[in-house]
Write a protein that holds these residues in place. Structure first.
Motif, PDB file in Angstrom:
ATOM      1  N   GLU A   1     -46.312  24.625  10.774  1.00 55.98           N
ATOM      2  CA  GLU A   1     -44.895  24.248  10.738  1.00 55.98           C
ATOM      3  C   GLU A   1     -44.218  25.015   9.615  1.00 55.98           C
ATOM      4  O   GLU A   1     -44.741  25.091   8.490  1.00 55.98           O
ATOM      5  CB  GLU A   1     -44.753  22.750  10.529  1.00 55.98           C
ATOM      6  CG  GLU A   1     -43.307  22.278  10.585  1.00 55.98           C
ATOM      7  CD  GLU A   1     -43.177  20.766  10.518  1.00 55.98           C
ATOM      8  OE1 GLU A   1     -42.039  20.284  10.341  1.00 55.98           O
ATOM      9  OE2 GLU A   1     -44.222  20.083  10.645  1.00 55.98           O
TER      10      GLU A   1
ATOM     11  N   ASP B   1     -41.635  25.989   6.660  1.00 56.25           N
ATOM     12  CA  ASP B   1     -41.017  25.181   5.602  1.00 56.25           C
ATOM     13  C   ASP B   1     -39.491  25.257   5.703  1.00 56.25           C
ATOM     14  O   ASP B   1     -38.928  26.011   6.507  1.00 56.25           O
ATOM     15  CB  ASP B   1     -41.512  25.618   4.226  1.00 56.25           C
ATOM     16  CG  ASP B   1     -41.202  27.085   3.918  1.00 56.25           C
ATOM     17  OD1 ASP B   1     -40.191  27.616   4.427  1.00 56.25           O
ATOM     18  OD2 ASP B   1     -41.976  27.710   3.172  1.00 56.25           O
ATOM     19  N   ARG B   2     -38.826  24.534   4.849  1.00 59.05           N
ATOM     20  CA  ARG B   2     -37.357  24.442   4.914  1.00 59.05           C
ATOM     21  C   ARG B   2     -36.683  25.777   4.645  1.00 59.05           C
ATOM     22  O   ARG B   2     -35.661  26.089   5.250  1.00 59.05           O
ATOM     23  CB  ARG B   2     -36.866  23.395   3.905  1.00 59.05           C
ATOM     24  CG  ARG B   2     -37.167  21.960   4.318  1.00 59.05           C
ATOM     25  CD  ARG B   2     -36.686  20.986   3.279  1.00 59.05           C
ATOM     26  NE  ARG B   2     -37.390  21.162   2.009  1.00 59.05           N
ATOM     27  CZ  ARG B   2     -37.098  20.511   0.886  1.00 59.05           C
ATOM     28  NH1 ARG B   2     -36.083  19.663   0.864  1.00 59.05           N
ATOM     29  NH2 ARG B   2     -37.794  20.729  -0.215  1.00 59.05           N
TER      30      ARG B   2
ATOM     31  N   GLU C   1     -45.718  33.071   8.277  1.00 58.22           N
ATOM     32  CA  GLU C   1     -47.122  32.727   8.032  1.00 58.22           C
ATOM     33  C   GLU C   1     -48.090  33.741   8.663  1.00 58.22           C
ATOM     34  O   GLU C   1     -48.988  34.244   8.009  1.00 58.22           O
ATOM     35  CB  GLU C   1     -47.426  31.323   8.589  1.00 58.22           C
ATOM     36  CG  GLU C   1     -46.590  30.217   7.971  1.00 58.22           C
ATOM     37  CD  GLU C   1     -46.908  30.023   6.487  1.00 58.22           C
ATOM     38  OE1 GLU C   1     -48.004  30.423   6.050  1.00 58.22           O
ATOM     39  OE2 GLU C   1     -46.049  29.475   5.775  1.00 58.22           O
TER      40      GLU C   1
END
Length: 245
Positions: free
Chosen positions: A210, A212-213, A232
């Motif tokens: 997932e 990140d912000r 990533e």
């Protein structure tokens, strides 16, 4: 890099095809029939060696049989000659005694040879059974190998059909996409194993992480035709209404 959103979404179709082609290649390398064939071939060689061994023994016994039969025939011929000389009554007393002694020796010799021949024939019969058994085991192993090879060939034929069809689809699809976009996809796929993935609910479906912000904020600011990548794993991220942006 820029690319129309529709073209970026079609990268997912290309990635799906590549995933299937990778599975086909993996299946081709890891077919259980391949390992089975290797094991059967090992056993098959052992069966062949066993057949050669018992057939060699049988051949030796055949030669011994012929040799003993020849020797027995020679002794019988000598006995017959001596008896004819005695029956003719044309030899002197000393020669008569010698012939009688020789007949006694020949009879003993023939008895020894006949006993040896009987023993060889008994061994021959037993080895013939061993040969029949070894040949049967070899035939079973050959049949098992043929069946495994048949299953392997059938699976490979199916994989060939899938690979050919999907490769043709891939070639057609790649030709319809922007060359620069495809080149980037291919470079990433060569290094990462995957070239593009859907961003679903803020999660990259290639690395399953997932974002990140900060990454999400950057993606929100990107234009729809911007080609963006996963921070990533580096694959091209395809954004849709499922992306959660």
């Amino acid at each position: 890099m820029k690319a129309e959103p529709a073209a970026q979404r079609r990268l997912l179709d290309l990635a799906t095809i590549d995933t299937e082609l990778t599975r086909v290649a993996h299946r081709r390398r890891t077919l259980p029939e391949l390992a089975e064939i290797v094991e059967v071939e090992k056993g098959l060689q052992a069966r062949r060696d066993a057949v050669v061994k018992v057939e060699t023994t049988l051949g030796d016994l055949d030669r011994d049989t012929r040799r003993l039969e020849t020797e027995i025939e020679q002794v019988r011929a000598r006995e017959e000659r001596d008896r004819k000389l005695l029956d003719a009554g044309t030899v002197g007393a000393k020669q008569t005694v010698d012939l009688q002694h020789e007949l006694t020796s020949l009879a003993r010799r023939r008895g020894v040879l006949e006993d040896e021949l009987l023993e060889v024939m008994e061994r021959h019969e037993a080895v013939e059974m061993d040969v029949a058994y070894a040949r049967g085991q070899l035939a079973e192993a050959e049949q098992k190998l043929a069946e495994a090879q048949g299953r392997r060939d059938a699976v490979l034929a199916d994989l060939d059909v899938v690979e050919t069809r999907r490769s043709d689809e891939r070639k057609r699809l790649a030709s319809e996409l922007p060359g620069e976009l495809v080149s980037l996809y291919e470079r990433i796929r060569a290094n990462k194993g995957a070239g593009a993935a859907l961003l679903r609910a803020r999660r990259c479906e290639a690395c399953r992480l997932e974002l990140d912000r900060i990454a999400i904020a950057e993606l929100r600011q990107a234009l729809s035709d911007d080609v963006v990548r996963c921070p990533e794993c580096g694959v091209i991220l395809v954004r849709t209404g499922e992306s959660g942006l």
